[in-house]
Write an enzyme that holds these catalytic residues in place. Sequence first.
Site, PDB file in Angstrom:
ATOM      1  N   GLY A  83       0.811  -1.209   0.000  1.00 22.68           N
ATOM      2  CA  GLY A  83       0.000   0.000   0.000  1.00 22.68           C
ATOM      3  C   GLY A  83       0.851   1.267   0.000  1.00 22.68           C
ATOM      4  O   GLY A  83       0.384   2.325  -0.431  1.00 22.68           O
ATOM      5  N   GLU A 114       1.690   1.745  -3.517  1.00 22.43           N
ATOM      6  CA  GLU A 114       0.430   2.113  -4.185  1.00 22.43           C
ATOM      7  C   GLU A 114       0.064   3.570  -3.900  1.00 22.43           C
ATOM      8  O   GLU A 114      -0.530   4.245  -4.737  1.00 22.43           O
ATOM      9  CB  GLU A 114      -0.690   1.171  -3.727  1.00 22.43           C
ATOM     10  CG  GLU A 114      -0.484  -0.250  -4.248  1.00 22.43           C
ATOM     11  CD  GLU A 114      -1.498  -1.223  -3.670  1.00 22.43           C
ATOM     12  OE1 GLU A 114      -1.516  -1.395  -2.431  1.00 22.43           O
ATOM     13  OE2 GLU A 114      -2.280  -1.792  -4.451  1.00 22.43           O
TER      14      GLU A 114
HETATM   15  C1  3H9 Z   1      -0.781  -4.163   1.816  1.00 19.95           C
HETATM   16  O1  3H9 Z   1      -0.130  -3.170   1.745  1.00 19.95           O
HETATM   17  C2  3H9 Z   1      -2.139  -4.317   1.217  1.00 19.95           C
HETATM   18  C3  3H9 Z   1      -2.469  -3.257   0.217  1.00 19.95           C
HETATM   19  O2  3H9 Z   1      -2.054  -3.634  -1.060  1.00 19.95           O
HETATM   20  C4  3H9 Z   1      -3.954  -3.083   0.070  1.00 19.95           C
HETATM   21  C5  3H9 Z   1      -4.654  -2.276   1.045  1.00 19.95           C
HETATM   22  C6  3H9 Z   1      -6.079  -2.009   0.701  1.00 19.95           C
HETATM   23  N1  3H9 Z   1       1.863  -3.685   9.135  1.00 19.95           N
HETATM   24  O3  3H9 Z   1      10.237  -6.655   9.791  1.00 19.95           O
HETATM   25  P1  3H9 Z   1      10.674  -5.773  10.907  1.00 19.95           P
HETATM   26  C7  3H9 Z   1       6.091  -4.167  12.015  1.00 19.95           C
HETATM   27  S1  3H9 Z   1      -0.230  -5.491   2.685  1.00 19.95           S
HETATM   28  C8  3H9 Z   1       1.994  -3.745  10.468  1.00 19.95           C
HETATM   29  O4  3H9 Z   1      11.180  -6.423  12.142  1.00 19.95           O
HETATM   30  P2  3H9 Z   1      12.776  -4.733   9.246  1.00 19.95           P
HETATM   31  C9  3H9 Z   1       6.652  -5.528  12.354  1.00 19.95           C
HETATM   32  O5  3H9 Z   1       5.647  -6.401  12.807  1.00 19.95           O
HETATM   33  C10 3H9 Z   1       1.314  -4.973   3.376  1.00 19.95           C
HETATM   34  N2  3H9 Z   1       3.180  -3.899  11.091  1.00 19.95           N
HETATM   35  O6  3H9 Z   1      11.737  -4.664  10.435  1.00 19.95           O
HETATM   36  C11 3H9 Z   1       7.643  -5.164  13.434  1.00 19.95           C
HETATM   37  O7  3H9 Z   1       6.914  -4.971  14.624  1.00 19.95           O
HETATM   38  P3  3H9 Z   1       7.526  -5.395  16.012  1.00 19.95           P
HETATM   39  C12 3H9 Z   1       2.396  -4.936   2.372  1.00 19.95           C
HETATM   40  C13 3H9 Z   1       4.268  -3.982  10.332  1.00 19.95           C
HETATM   41  O8  3H9 Z   1      13.489  -3.449   9.278  1.00 19.95           O
HETATM   42  C14 3H9 Z   1       8.173  -3.813  12.990  1.00 19.95           C
HETATM   43  O9  3H9 Z   1       7.207  -3.295  12.079  1.00 19.95           O
HETATM   44  N3  3H9 Z   1       3.635  -4.663   3.043  1.00 19.95           N
HETATM   45  C15 3H9 Z   1       4.196  -3.924   8.941  1.00 19.95           C
HETATM   46  O10 3H9 Z   1      13.520  -6.007   9.276  1.00 19.95           O
HETATM   47  C16 3H9 Z   1       9.506  -3.876  12.300  1.00 19.95           C
HETATM   48  O11 3H9 Z   1       9.431  -4.840  11.261  1.00 19.95           O
HETATM   49  C17 3H9 Z   1       4.400  -5.649   3.534  1.00 19.95           C
HETATM   50  O12 3H9 Z   1       4.085  -6.798   3.429  1.00 19.95           O
HETATM   51  C18 3H9 Z   1       2.931  -3.757   8.335  1.00 19.95           C
HETATM   52  N4  3H9 Z   1       2.789  -3.669   6.999  1.00 19.95           N
HETATM   53  O13 3H9 Z   1      11.887  -4.773   7.921  1.00 19.95           O
HETATM   54  C19 3H9 Z   1       5.672  -5.213   4.209  1.00 19.95           C
HETATM   55  N5  3H9 Z   1       5.448  -4.049   8.432  1.00 19.95           N
HETATM   56  O14 3H9 Z   1       8.773  -4.588  16.146  1.00 19.95           O
HETATM   57  C20 3H9 Z   1       5.920  -6.020   5.432  1.00 19.95           C
HETATM   58  C21 3H9 Z   1       6.270  -4.158   9.498  1.00 19.95           C
HETATM   59  O15 3H9 Z   1       6.443  -5.069  16.952  1.00 19.95           O
HETATM   60  N6  3H9 Z   1       7.048  -5.567   6.178  1.00 19.95           N
HETATM   61  N7  3H9 Z   1       5.553  -4.125  10.640  1.00 19.95           N
HETATM   62  O16 3H9 Z   1       7.784  -6.867  15.861  1.00 19.95           O
HETATM   63  C22 3H9 Z   1       8.327  -5.858   5.845  1.00 19.95           C
HETATM   64  O17 3H9 Z   1       8.612  -6.447   4.842  1.00 19.95           O
HETATM   65  C23 3H9 Z   1       9.393  -5.414   6.798  1.00 19.95           C
HETATM   66  O18 3H9 Z   1       8.795  -5.206   8.041  1.00 19.95           O
HETATM   67  C24 3H9 Z   1      10.149  -4.134   6.401  1.00 19.95           C
HETATM   68  C25 3H9 Z   1      11.082  -3.710   7.569  1.00 19.95           C
HETATM   69  C26 3H9 Z   1      10.980  -4.408   5.160  1.00 19.95           C
HETATM   70  C27 3H9 Z   1       9.196  -3.000   6.148  1.00 19.95           C
END
Ligand code: 3H9
Length: 692
Positions: free
Chosen positions: A105, A108
């Site tokens: 998102g 997007e």
């Molecule tokens: C989407 O976008 C749907 C849309 O198309 C449509 C909408 C209508 N949400 O991984 P880390 C938290 S679907 C909530 O350890 P890094 C994570 O749980 C989404 N929380 O850090 C953690 O919390 P905690 C598409 C999130 O530096 C903390 O942030 N996006 C989210 O190794 C740190 O994360 C993805 O799938 C989230 N989206 O990596 C991206 N993302 O500290 C998913 C992270 O409490 N995220 N958290 O455990 C990632 O790939 C990695 O987290 C990122 C950072 C690369 C961003």
Amino acid sequence: MAAINAVTDLSVEGDIGVVTLDSPPVNALSALVRQGLKAAFEAAIADPAVKAIVLICAGRTFIAGADISEFGKPPVEPSLQAVQQVIETSPKPVVAAIHGTALGGGLETALVAHYRVAVPSAKAGLPEVNIGLLPGAGGTQRLPRIVGVEKALEMVTSGQHVSAKAALAMGLFDELVEEGGLREGALAYARTVLAERRPLKKVRDLDAKVEAARGRPEIFAEFRKANARKFRGFLAPERNIQCIEAAVNLPFDEGLKVEHGLFLELMAGSQSAAQRHVFFAERQAARIPDVPEDTPTLPIRKVGVIGAGTMGGGIAMNFLNAGVPVTIIEAKQENLDRGVGVIRRNYEATAKKGRLTEDEVERRMGLLTPSLRLEDLADCDLIIEAVFELMAIKQEVFGRLDQIAKPGAILASNTSYLDIDVIAAATGRPESVIGLHFFSPANVMRLLEVVRGARTDKTVIATAMRLGKTIGKVAVLVGNGHGFVGNRMLAERQREAQKLILEGAMPWDVDRVLYDFGLPMGPFAMSDLAGLDIGWDPTQSSSSTVREVLCEMDRRGQKTGAGFYDYDENRVARPSPIVEQVILDFAAKAQIERRRIDDQEILERCLYPMVNEGARILEEGKAIRASDIDVVWINGYGWPVYRGGPMFWGELEGLGKILERMRQFQAALGDDFKPSALLERLVTEGKGFKDA
Ligand code: 3H9
């Protein structure tokens, strides 16, 4: 600077409005962020002093996506689409300023801006497929309009992040600005847009690239065919492909409708629920209740690995890859040479595929010091033993290490079954001893079981967990006990698989059922691959199991061209009439009356006892939480991620149903099926593993 809400600001610099999001950790699009964004853009658009708008994020990253923790809960206004509508239809040019990762998102949102600038370290991607979804805010319709259909297919089905440089080359980013100078760069870019009176470039209106693919269905057919193996069992890749097809074949707004419908379908399904569970489970695994996050850790500047066989070599590669020098020890020169040679060949093979430069191969090999002397480990901060799996040998090695290693060095065993406390007792420093159980191939498999001994120091545990992250593993802390978590549960499945073939099934029946369930291969194909003679001693062999009989016949697996299966010259497996006869004879001799066993029974017999054993592991406190067990199985044993791990799957299947079947099996087949007390209790109380 005016605060719009707790996470959003709007400031005006000259004639540029700057919308700043600050919602740690990753600026995910929570309800608060969406509300703030919408209000900030509306205010900027309404402000006559503002001529152009920059969207930028504070903290470590641009928006990393929708807030995954909101999924499955009732929606809160405004929707992301409503926010996008305000941005895209802004009469004033909008520039998205990107650092960190613009994902899902987040990308997007950037795609409805009229221009995108980024720093060179930024990355962009649509990783929704990794949580069983598709980009649900226009990503599947807008991305191919910029990057073309082939590239878009690849990005949405792999979820891979692309570098800023690649994004620039594809037209996804319009300009790269100096690292550290994003704000100034984006403001300057916005001023240029104004000065040059550039148009409000809307991605939705760019049709050339999707038109180019219209009437060419073979693009999709070929893509599906080329990736069939990779996508096996997963729903989301196929739905992503269908969305890109819609982008090609339908007007933009119709395409959006298809995307929305398929997004909702995936969101409601069990695969996405499972994959979202795994996303959070992997992060949760790093938390250890009695080892707080601020526990001091020890610096690991140099690692020793004892044993240069397949396991030791693979373990060493993890550290070399991360730039940590390794001294690797073998008892004999020829074994040492062979081990080092294998490491070099592995790197060279990667280089040949273009995934590593020759310089990098040499740099990594340059970090490796081969040695025949245990004494050379004296200056290592961490020593990992990967020698033969026999307690007496391990104890001898640890006894010697105790004399050699510097004070405070971590002494780790890669044992997959043995008692870590008994190993630790061979030293005068059990507090420094820990299990680091890697999975084969150790340089590839993501799982690291960190085994806590009774006296392992918390600093040592914290260091091991951090180290896991450094070398790109998912570390899971487990308790000491035969086979720890993974192999202990595997033993349940293996036992039932062996019993099933005597009671009436054939190895290929069992393998097919488990393969169809989503595992990479069944237990018999696995045995053939690994070699049936692992742990087999020809001098002691007494035809006491089917496996022994096969080894005695020199059917020792793929390497001898025959095992549970027959193999042709291309190593393609065929059911073996010889093995069938061996099994029938063996069953007759053991007076087992064979019967027809259906696929459902095979599945239940192989998997329910695993869930039950997982419950027992929890009950004994050998795993911190059920989701840790799921992480072990997904990253170490190929459990299909879209089934969330055995414990998640067990709940989906129904703990009550599993308990009932375990009781029936127990009555018919004995105490291998004795339900665990925890399973009984949870069912009685109507609870799940989370409440355990
Ligand atoms: C989407 O976008 C749907 C849309 O198309 C449509 C909408 C209508 N949400 O991984 P880390 C938290 S679907 C909530 O350890 P890094 C994570 O749980 C989404 N929380 O850090 C953690 O919390 P905690 C598409 C999130 O530096 C903390 O942030 N996006 C989210 O190794 C740190 O994360 C993805 O799938 C989230 N989206 O990596 C991206 N993302 O500290 C998913 C992270 O409490 N995220 N958290 O455990 C990632 O790939 C990695 O987290 C990122 C950072 C690369 C961003």
